[in-house]
Design a protein around this motif. Structure first.
Motif, PDB file in Angstrom:
ATOM      1  N   ASP A 191      10.981  -0.052  -3.886  1.00 39.46           N
ATOM      2  CA  ASP A 191      10.784  -1.403  -3.361  1.00 39.46           C
ATOM      3  C   ASP A 191       9.695  -2.096  -4.172  1.00 39.46           C
ATOM      4  O   ASP A 191       8.496  -1.856  -3.967  1.00 39.46           O
ATOM      5  CB  ASP A 191      10.395  -1.334  -1.889  1.00 39.46           C
ATOM      6  CG  ASP A 191      10.282  -2.716  -1.242  1.00 39.46           C
ATOM      7  OD1 ASP A 191      10.304  -3.720  -1.978  1.00 39.46           O
ATOM      8  OD2 ASP A 191      10.153  -2.771  -0.006  1.00 39.46           O
ATOM      9  N   GLU A 192      10.102  -2.952  -5.103  1.00 40.09           N
ATOM     10  CA  GLU A 192       9.140  -3.592  -5.995  1.00 40.09           C
ATOM     11  C   GLU A 192       8.169  -4.514  -5.267  1.00 40.09           C
ATOM     12  O   GLU A 192       7.075  -4.782  -5.765  1.00 40.09           O
ATOM     13  CB  GLU A 192       9.879  -4.373  -7.090  1.00 40.09           C
ATOM     14  CG  GLU A 192      10.604  -3.487  -8.089  1.00 40.09           C
ATOM     15  CD  GLU A 192       9.657  -2.571  -8.856  1.00 40.09           C
ATOM     16  OE1 GLU A 192       8.558  -3.028  -9.217  1.00 40.09           O
ATOM     17  OE2 GLU A 192      10.025  -1.402  -9.063  1.00 40.09           O
ATOM     18  N   SER A 193       8.539  -4.980  -4.078  1.00 39.72           N
ATOM     19  CA  SER A 193       7.631  -5.847  -3.324  1.00 39.72           C
ATOM     20  C   SER A 193       6.398  -5.091  -2.842  1.00 39.72           C
ATOM     21  O   SER A 193       5.388  -5.704  -2.487  1.00 39.72           O
ATOM     22  CB  SER A 193       8.358  -6.466  -2.127  1.00 39.72           C
ATOM     23  OG  SER A 193       8.655  -5.491  -1.143  1.00 39.72           O
ATOM     24  N   LYS A 194       6.452  -3.764  -2.831  1.00 40.34           N
ATOM     25  CA  LYS A 194       5.325  -2.949  -2.382  1.00 40.34           C
ATOM     26  C   LYS A 194       4.601  -2.264  -3.544  1.00 40.34           C
ATOM     27  O   LYS A 194       3.663  -1.491  -3.325  1.00 40.34           O
ATOM     28  CB  LYS A 194       5.819  -1.884  -1.401  1.00 40.34           C
ATOM     29  CG  LYS A 194       6.415  -2.454  -0.126  1.00 40.34           C
ATOM     30  CD  LYS A 194       6.897  -1.350   0.798  1.00 40.34           C
ATOM     31  CE  LYS A 194       7.503  -1.929   2.081  1.00 40.34           C
ATOM     32  NZ  LYS A 194       8.004  -0.860   2.979  1.00 40.34           N
ATOM     33  N   ALA A 195       5.017  -2.552  -4.751  1.00 37.28           N
ATOM     34  CA  ALA A 195       4.475  -1.842  -5.910  1.00 37.28           C
ATOM     35  C   ALA A 195       3.023  -2.234  -6.182  1.00 37.28           C
ATOM     36  O   ALA A 195       2.640  -3.403  -6.079  1.00 37.28           O
ATOM     37  CB  ALA A 195       5.319  -2.127  -7.143  1.00 37.28           C
ATOM     38  N   THR A 196       2.205  -1.236  -6.517  1.00 40.72           N
ATOM     39  CA  THR A 196       0.836  -1.471  -6.969  1.00 40.72           C
ATOM     40  C   THR A 196       0.607  -0.655  -8.235  1.00 40.72           C
ATOM     41  O   THR A 196       1.249   0.374  -8.465  1.00 40.72           O
ATOM     42  CB  THR A 196      -0.214  -1.063  -5.916  1.00 40.72           C
ATOM     43  OG1 THR A 196      -0.154   0.362  -5.704  1.00 40.72           O
ATOM     44  CG2 THR A 196       0.028  -1.775  -4.597  1.00 40.72           C
ATOM     45  N   TYR A 197      -0.306  -1.127  -9.053  1.00 42.54           N
ATOM     46  CA  TYR A 197      -0.664  -0.405 -10.273  1.00 42.54           C
ATOM     47  C   TYR A 197      -2.174  -0.432 -10.410  1.00 42.54           C
ATOM     48  O   TYR A 197      -2.814  -1.468 -10.244  1.00 42.54           O
ATOM     49  CB  TYR A 197      -0.035  -1.047 -11.514  1.00 42.54           C
ATOM     50  CG  TYR A 197      -0.621  -0.486 -12.795  1.00 42.54           C
ATOM     51  CD1 TYR A 197      -0.166   0.724 -13.299  1.00 42.54           C
ATOM     52  CD2 TYR A 197      -1.663  -1.130 -13.446  1.00 42.54           C
ATOM     53  CE1 TYR A 197      -0.726   1.275 -14.443  1.00 42.54           C
ATOM     54  CE2 TYR A 197      -2.237  -0.589 -14.595  1.00 42.54           C
ATOM     55  CZ  TYR A 197      -1.770   0.606 -15.084  1.00 42.54           C
ATOM     56  OH  TYR A 197      -2.343   1.151 -16.202  1.00 42.54           O
ATOM     57  N   GLU A 198      -2.735   0.729 -10.706  1.00 37.10           N
ATOM     58  CA  GLU A 198      -4.161   0.833 -11.000  1.00 37.10           C
ATOM     59  C   GLU A 198      -4.328   1.625 -12.288  1.00 37.10           C
ATOM     60  O   GLU A 198      -3.623   2.605 -12.516  1.00 37.10           O
ATOM     61  CB  GLU A 198      -4.930   1.542  -9.879  1.00 37.10           C
ATOM     62  CG  GLU A 198      -4.886   0.815  -8.541  1.00 37.10           C
ATOM     63  CD  GLU A 198      -3.641   1.165  -7.730  1.00 37.10           C
ATOM     64  OE1 GLU A 198      -3.102   0.258  -7.083  1.00 37.10           O
ATOM     65  OE2 GLU A 198      -3.211   2.330  -7.773  1.00 37.10           O
ATOM     66  N   SER A 199      -5.266   1.207 -13.102  1.00 41.09           N
ATOM     67  CA  SER A 199      -5.517   1.891 -14.364  1.00 41.09           C
ATOM     68  C   SER A 199      -6.409   3.109 -14.128  1.00 41.09           C
ATOM     69  O   SER A 199      -6.598   3.561 -13.004  1.00 41.09           O
ATOM     70  CB  SER A 199      -6.158   0.932 -15.367  1.00 41.09           C
ATOM     71  OG  SER A 199      -6.221   1.525 -16.652  1.00 41.09           O
ATOM     72  N   TRP A 200      -6.996   3.619 -15.197  1.00 38.65           N
ATOM     73  CA  TRP A 200      -7.824   4.814 -15.118  1.00 38.65           C
ATOM     74  C   TRP A 200      -9.046   4.602 -14.222  1.00 38.65           C
ATOM     75  O   TRP A 200      -9.678   3.543 -14.267  1.00 38.65           O
ATOM     76  CB  TRP A 200      -8.317   5.214 -16.505  1.00 38.65           C
ATOM     77  CG  TRP A 200      -7.250   5.757 -17.395  1.00 38.65           C
ATOM     78  CD1 TRP A 200      -6.556   5.068 -18.352  1.00 38.65           C
ATOM     79  CD2 TRP A 200      -6.758   7.088 -17.401  1.00 38.65           C
ATOM     80  NE1 TRP A 200      -5.651   5.910 -18.962  1.00 38.65           N
ATOM     81  CE2 TRP A 200      -5.756   7.155 -18.407  1.00 38.65           C
ATOM     82  CE3 TRP A 200      -7.057   8.240 -16.668  1.00 38.65           C
ATOM     83  CZ2 TRP A 200      -5.058   8.330 -18.690  1.00 38.65           C
ATOM     84  CZ3 TRP A 200      -6.368   9.411 -16.953  1.00 38.65           C
ATOM     85  CH2 TRP A 200      -5.389   9.448 -17.950  1.00 38.65           C
ATOM     86  N   CYS A 201      -9.377   5.604 -13.462  1.00 37.81           N
ATOM     87  CA  CYS A 201     -10.657   5.641 -12.751  1.00 37.81           C
ATOM     88  C   CYS A 201     -11.632   6.358 -13.682  1.00 37.81           C
ATOM     89  O   CYS A 201     -11.641   7.593 -13.758  1.00 37.81           O
ATOM     90  CB  CYS A 201     -10.519   6.392 -11.428  1.00 37.81           C
ATOM     91  SG  CYS A 201     -12.075   6.521 -10.510  1.00 37.81           S
TER      92      CYS A 201
END
Length: 305
Positions: A191-201
């Protein structure tokens, strides 16, 4: 089935070991990243050699000779069990039944490389893992299966991964193989409407702001324990904090407000952080008692300067 497994580090090795121990499918080749000069072989490579399996280590999967070599395996199925080199569609589609990939989050949430850190940093109560059919997008593709894990108030990055996601991930890879072999492996669209992306911590994300609430500081520390290690400064030197717990505190944020034989308590917003294990500069990680024996620290000392 004839299986190619492409993986790295302890997780890749554990998946390889699990397939071999089960004794149902044949591993026809093990792919892993190229060796790093001066370092031991990757654990999955060493395990493959110990089992007498063929090991291949291409630097990329675009070259025609690499694709031809993969075709020569005659594989029914390929598993990506923690990989750092992009595997394009041309390679993924070579096995008869395609390719699956492991990712340590509940996709489409937390796409990206530090997908275990961020839910802990943000105070989530659960996370999980996904086995999916990857496409050329980042952690995109249809979902085969997902498993949830609880994030308890005492969990760290280390406990969530090593105690929960790691063993459940290996079991999920084996379960996925069974589903593919049976011909009823799901393909659920993300479900692309719920997609999140985070880079490196990374280190820049791990700096402690003692003005933040105790809950936020505590989540940051445990979400960075053991890596990259939440940090502050003491007398101009980097001080990383690992094992800790919320505690009572009073006074200005960033000041040491209590010391005992086993801990150091530092004020944060609306409370304190009781530190039990830490590292100063380039030294080793030590318990607070040992740190206090080796370093002068008094109540009222200021951190973060």
């Amino acid at each position: 089935m004839r299986i190619v497994i492409n993986g790295q580090q302890a997780f890749g090795k554990a998946c390889l070991d699990g397939i071999i121990e089960k004794g149902v499918d044949q591993v026809v080749a093990v792919y892993t990243a190229p060796d790093v000069e001066g370092r031991p072989f990757d654990p999955i490579k060493q395990a493959a050699l110990d089992h007498g399996l063929e090991v291949r280590q291409p630097a990329n999967y675009q070259d025609e000779d690499v694709l031809a070599e993969l075709k020569s395996c005659g594989a029914d199925f390929m598993i990506l069990a923690f990989v750092t080199i992009f595997v394009p569609e041309a390679a993924r589609d070579i096995p008869k039944f395609g390719t699956i990939c492991f990712h340590p989050s509940l996709l489409p949430l937390h796409r990206g490389p530090s997908s275990i850190n961020w839910p802990i940093l943000w105070g989530a109560k659960k996370t999980g893992l996904t086995i999916f059919w990857p496409d050329d997008g980042l952690d995109e593709g249809e979902i085969l299966l997902q498993k949830e894990v609880e994030i308890t108030p005492d969990d760290t990055l280390g406990t969530v991964y090593f105690d929960k996601i790691f063993p459940l991930g290996v079991a999920s890879i084996l379960e996925s193989i069974e589903l593919v072999r049976a011909g009823n492996a799901p393909r659920l669209i993300q479900d692309e409407s719920k997609a999140t992306y985070e880079s490196w911590c990374r280190v820049g994300s791990a700096k402690i702001d003692w003005e933040r609430s105790v809950g936020e500081v505590y989540n940051l520390i445990r979400g960075c324990n053991p890596a990259p290690g939440a940090w502050t400064t003491l007398n101009g030197e980097t001080l990383q904090i690992f094992d800790c717990e919320p505690a009572a505190g009073s006074g200005r944020p960033g000041r040491v407000c209590a010391i005992d034989d086993e801990s150091i308590t530092i004020n944060a917003g609306l409370g304190g952080i009781r530190v039990k294990r830490l590292r100063l500069g380039k030294g080793g990680k030590v318990k607070a008692g040992k740190f206090l024996a080796e370093n002068q620290l008094e109540i009222g000392a200021r951190l973060g300067t």
